[in-house]
Scaffold this active site. Structure first.
Site, PDB file in Angstrom:
ATOM      1  CG  ASP A  15      -1.447  -4.930   3.523  1.00 11.65           C
ATOM      2  OD1 ASP A  15      -2.134  -4.056   4.102  1.00 11.65           O
ATOM      3  OD2 ASP A  15      -0.800  -4.713   2.488  1.00 11.65           O
ATOM      4  CB  SER A  25      -2.041  -0.949  -2.683  1.00 13.95           C
ATOM      5  OG  SER A  25      -0.687  -1.075  -2.402  1.00 13.95           O
ATOM      6  CG  HIS A  70      -0.975  -0.720   2.514  1.00 14.95           C
ATOM      7  ND1 HIS A  70      -0.712  -1.986   2.034  1.00 14.95           N
ATOM      8  CD2 HIS A  70      -0.932   0.088   1.433  1.00 14.95           C
ATOM      9  CE1 HIS A  70      -0.512  -1.937   0.734  1.00 14.95           C
ATOM     10  NE2 HIS A  70      -0.644  -0.679   0.336  1.00 14.95           N
TER      11      HIS A  70
END
Length: 492
Positions: free
Chosen positions: A170, A243, A140
């Site tokens: 992911d 992230s 992402h």
């Protein structure tokens, strides 16, 4: 005011459009052709000597030597892309009495502008997994990127190529044109225990190489829409920009990739989730070798086995994954699995909960043969299945939930041909009225009763016959819309 809880993908996403600030929405970076890399002499995941074990200090361990040793393996990722805006303000909503206003005339000039592309910018983290420039991050973070820039701790910056992404786990792999880079040391997430210390390094809100620490809160957490990943839950402070950054253990080994937070505000509130590094490693190898990732598929929907459901199916202890639905023509259907079966093991590995199964199957390859230990018709048996290939909209082994209550109390009638066609079923009973036990269990008028304790029903007489020999608990297989679920009902 009611708070809405949501799982936030934690790549910071600042979109710049006409001086405004908005959340950045991005799309797939795609799967480029395989890149030929020579790793015969250089392992994909280099494992330099482990950092010296830390001596516990008052209040917790000292992580400074880990940060000095492996902090340079963490990178900052800047992503640029584009997003499509709407065609301007909707002036039709302006009240007639205000349409002579100069402000209305000013904004009216923008109304007829068509959709247009505006630049967006986002940021995240990553870490180096091979000295020749392979970087691991979240899918992402780079989703829909037009350009990706990787910045090292010594401020060197490189344009990165996205080798591939896998939205289901992911995970994304990047390649930069650099050599002799420091690399993380890969750890073993299975050795983690709740209460163990862990630390994260990343770029929350753009603050490069920020270090935060906490403990493992739980393991093998299943999150909505991420059923293939058994997340590591921690209380490490993780925020937008973290992230894709690594989660380290006290030996300085990377055991996870920080991916999501559970929050009411969009910022850290004590619940963060990391992808186990062994899952990431398996996905990364497929990306590097093939440019894409394949996942195995059984083609079933499953739910947790509660004590009530275990009693209904004659299983002594609540364990395994209860099959609620089998897709036509799927690997599960060909193997002989049916609704009401309970999968207890895969290739001898126990399935303790329904959340275990999607990850076990999803990380296998299409065409792979598996041996399923199954509880069926009050006895244990073994079935052989050849996995299919996962694609969007298909079921790998979707985990559902259950409702519980007391008793039965249904008013039902057989489905007519039109209703069978609409519901895509061959038999079943339409629930017309619900009271007492069934109502408390969550059954609703309009539901379709397909089976009781794994036995298909198409008449009221069959229901009565099954209930005569039933125990204190029965499991109703209910279809609501196109979803199916077993509902345990206590008959008292």
């Amino acid at each position: 005011m009611k708070n809405t809880r949501f799982l936030a993908a934690i790549a910071a996403s600042a979109a710049i459009a006409l001086g405004g600030l908005a959340l950045w929405q991005v799309s797939y970076a795609g799967n480029p052709p395989p890149v030929k890399l020579d790793h015969k002499s250089l392992p994909l995941f280099n494992n330099p000597p482990a950092a010296v074990g830390q001596t516990a200090a008052v209040g917790g361990p000292n992580f400074s030597s880990i940060v000095k040793r492996f902090g340079p393996t963490v990178v900052h990722i800047n992503v640029r892309g584009e997003t499509t805006t709407t065609g301007g303000p909707d002036m039709s909503q302006v009240p007639p009495q205000l349409r002579n206003s100069p402000f209305f005339q000013f904004f009216q000039q923008f109304q007829n502008q068509g959709p247009r592309e505006v630049p967006t910018e986002g940021l995240g983290s990553g870490f180096i997994i091979s000295s020749d420039g392979l970087v691991l991050t979240n899918a992402h973070v780079v989703k829909g990127a037009k350009s990706v820039t990787v910045t090292l701790t010594d401020q060197r910056s490189y344009k990165a190529k996205v080798l591939g992404t896998d939205a289901k786990t992911d995970i994304a792999v990047l390649k930069i044109a650099a050599t002799g880079l420091p690399t993380v040391r890969i750890g073993d997430p299975s050795k983690l225990e709740p209460g163990d210390w862990v630390l994260a390094i990343g770029s929350p809100y753009g603050f490069y190489n920020t270090v935060t620490a906490g403990i493992v809160s739980a393991k093998s957490r299943a999150l909505p829409d991420d059923s293939m990943v058994p997340f590591i839950q921690t209380d490490v402070a993780v925020n937008p920009g973290n992230s894709g950054g690594p989660l380290f253990d006290t030996q300085g080994e990377a055991v996870g990739i920080n991916s999501q937070i559970f929050t009411q505000t969009g910022a850290f509130e004590g619940l963060s989730f990391a992808i186990p590094i062994n899952v990431a490693e398996a996905v990364a190898r497929q990306i590097i070798e093939h440019g894409q990732v394949q996942h195995g598929k059984l083609g079933i929907a499953v739910q947790t086995v509660t004590q009530q459901l275990a009693n209904s199916f004659g299983l002594q202890n609540p364990r395994g994954a209860l099959v609620a639905q089998v897709s036509d023509g799927s690997a599960a259907a060909k193997a002989g699995l049916k609704a009401g079966d309970i999968i207890l093991s895969v290739n001898g590995q126990p399935v303790n909960d329904s959340t275990d199964l999607p990850m076990m199957i999803g990380m296998m390859q299409p065409g792979q043969k598996v041996k399923l230990g199954v509880w069926s018709n009050h006895r244990q048996t073994t079935l052989d299945a050849t996995l299919g290939s996962f694609s969007e909209g298909s079921l790998v082994a979707d985990a559902g939930s259950t409702a519980s209550g007391h008793g039965l109390g249904l008013q039902v009638r057989p489905l007519n041909p039109a209703e069978q066609s609409q519901a895509q079923v061959h038999s079943g009973l339409l629930v017309q009225g619900v009271s007492g036990p069934a109502e408390q269990a969550g059954v609703q008028p309009g539901d379709i009763l397909l089976a009781i304790d794994g036995k298909a029903v198409s008449s009221v007489a069959q229901v009565r016959s099954i209930l005569k020999s039933a125990g204190n608990t029965v499991a109703l297989l209910i279809q609501r819309g196109h979803a199916r679920i077993f509902v345990p009902v206590d008959l008292g």
